[in-house]
Scaffold this active site. Sequence first.
Site, PDB file in Angstrom:
ATOM      1  N   ASP A  26     110.812 124.107  11.448  1.00 42.00           N
ATOM      2  CA  ASP A  26     111.249 122.803  12.470  1.00 42.00           C
ATOM      3  C   ASP A  26     110.069 122.655  13.279  1.00 42.00           C
ATOM      4  O   ASP A  26     108.909 123.013  12.902  1.00 42.00           O
ATOM      5  CB  ASP A  26     112.533 123.222  13.308  1.00 42.00           C
ATOM      6  CG  ASP A  26     113.320 122.122  13.734  1.00 42.00           C
ATOM      7  OD1 ASP A  26     112.721 121.050  13.751  1.00 42.00           O
ATOM      8  OD2 ASP A  26     114.409 122.014  14.147  1.00 42.00           O
TER       9      ASP A  26
ATOM     10  N   HIS B 191     108.069 120.805  11.254  1.00 43.43           N
ATOM     11  CA  HIS B 191     108.281 119.625  11.542  1.00 43.43           C
ATOM     12  C   HIS B 191     107.096 119.080  12.682  1.00 43.43           C
ATOM     13  O   HIS B 191     107.536 117.732  13.234  1.00 43.43           O
ATOM     14  CB  HIS B 191     109.769 119.175  11.970  1.00 43.43           C
ATOM     15  CG  HIS B 191     110.415 119.484  10.982  1.00 43.43           C
ATOM     16  ND1 HIS B 191     111.920 119.433  10.891  1.00 43.43           N
ATOM     17  CD2 HIS B 191     110.244 119.896   9.661  1.00 43.43           C
ATOM     18  CE1 HIS B 191     112.491 119.533   9.733  1.00 43.43           C
ATOM     19  NE2 HIS B 191     111.679 120.014   8.797  1.00 43.43           N
TER      20      HIS B 191
END
Length: 456
Positions: free
Chosen positions: A249, A272
């Site tokens: 993430d 991410h």
Amino acid sequence: MLSISPLIVALVVASTPLQGAQAWTTFSVPHAPGADDVPALMAALQGNSSYTSDASIVFAPNTTYNVWSPLTFPILTNVEVRIEGNLSYPQNITLVQEGVASSNYSGAWIAFAGGNNVTLSGTEDPEWGWMDGYGQQWWDDMQQTNRPQGWKFGNITDGVITNLKVYKPPAWNFLTSGSTNVHIYNNTIIARSDNASSFPFNTYVSLQSYRQFTSYRLSSSPKTLYYSDGWNAGGTNLLFEHNYVVNGDDCLTVGSGAKNVTWRNSYCEGGHGLSIGSLGKGGSVAMVQDILFENTIMNTTLYGARYKSWTGGNGAAINVTWRNIMFMDVMFPIYVTQNYWDQGVGGKPNSSSTNETHIENFLFENFVGTIQNTPGYKEGSCISDPCWYYVANATGNEVIILDLYPDTALNVVAKNLYAQTLTGAPVAAMCNSSTTSNDVGFECWDGTYIPDAIGM
């Protein structure tokens, strides 16, 4: 454009425990093999105030401590917590879930209630200073019920987090909400699975391309990454540097209320990106100000630089810079959206709101690297068709996407973007000139990326 407080310069000095100022106490945390070590530590901290002020709390070398229940440090003043051994979560998932659901869970498995001049440190020894989260079993079971936040270094004034190492955390890692003047450096987070089919949020990556940039050595074989934020920056005057994050993430996410945050000289893999937000969910008022991301390698991440605010939000994000970013096989090197929604739970919501979280003085400068545009490629967190990160009409060749809301974006500029696609296709951009109020540094259209005089 970016105003960084002089306090950042003094963080190292200001947050070093002053052991010579007065009597200093060193407390060695007791360990009982086969038992939870938290109750004895909590009893000692609650029963002896000399351990919470002008003190060192030491997890002894060559010892693996059992942190089998949530641990909350009380308010500390001029204290260092030294993890010279290793720490271990319970291997029993149910035991962790019960701890998260319990009344003594204070928002993280290891939490700090607050304090002044607090240092949390591991060790430079590569074998010690680790927290083992036993995340593999969580990922294999796709277990998301009562997952723990790892660490909460909250409400600390003048703090340090250094030389900590986290291995396979079940979920999120570090949270710094409410803290001021904190230096976070030389930390390592490894959230890599041994099983390619475990947990749907996964990404195949290799460390091979990073070996020339770091002395840290890990297996270079492709592994699965787990959906877990690396660092969640909330607070004021925060300096992150020389951190190494492999996860699934956000490498760093900056949330509402953050001000004067710097992230630099670090490495992110498989996650991410370096993110602002999400901001303004449910129409809430958000404020983020004076944020700098620089000198970072982004390896096989979904995003490089990312900003996201919810449709119908309020507030503003002001003075944010991403610069000197090297990206390798990244799908969306620069992605800005003021029209965010949870794509994992359905389509874009209907909203009659004319509000939007404003953005002002955004700079993307000196980006260089390769765009992952291989036909059929899906980032590991994709478990739907289309993927949750799908962008309508995108070609996959975009180095920058500006999904802006009319009359709410001021002075958004991209300079010196140097990219190529893995397939050799021309590099593209997505931008709607009716939503911009200035020259963004390139031809603002859905087409080939063409920098102009400002963007070169």
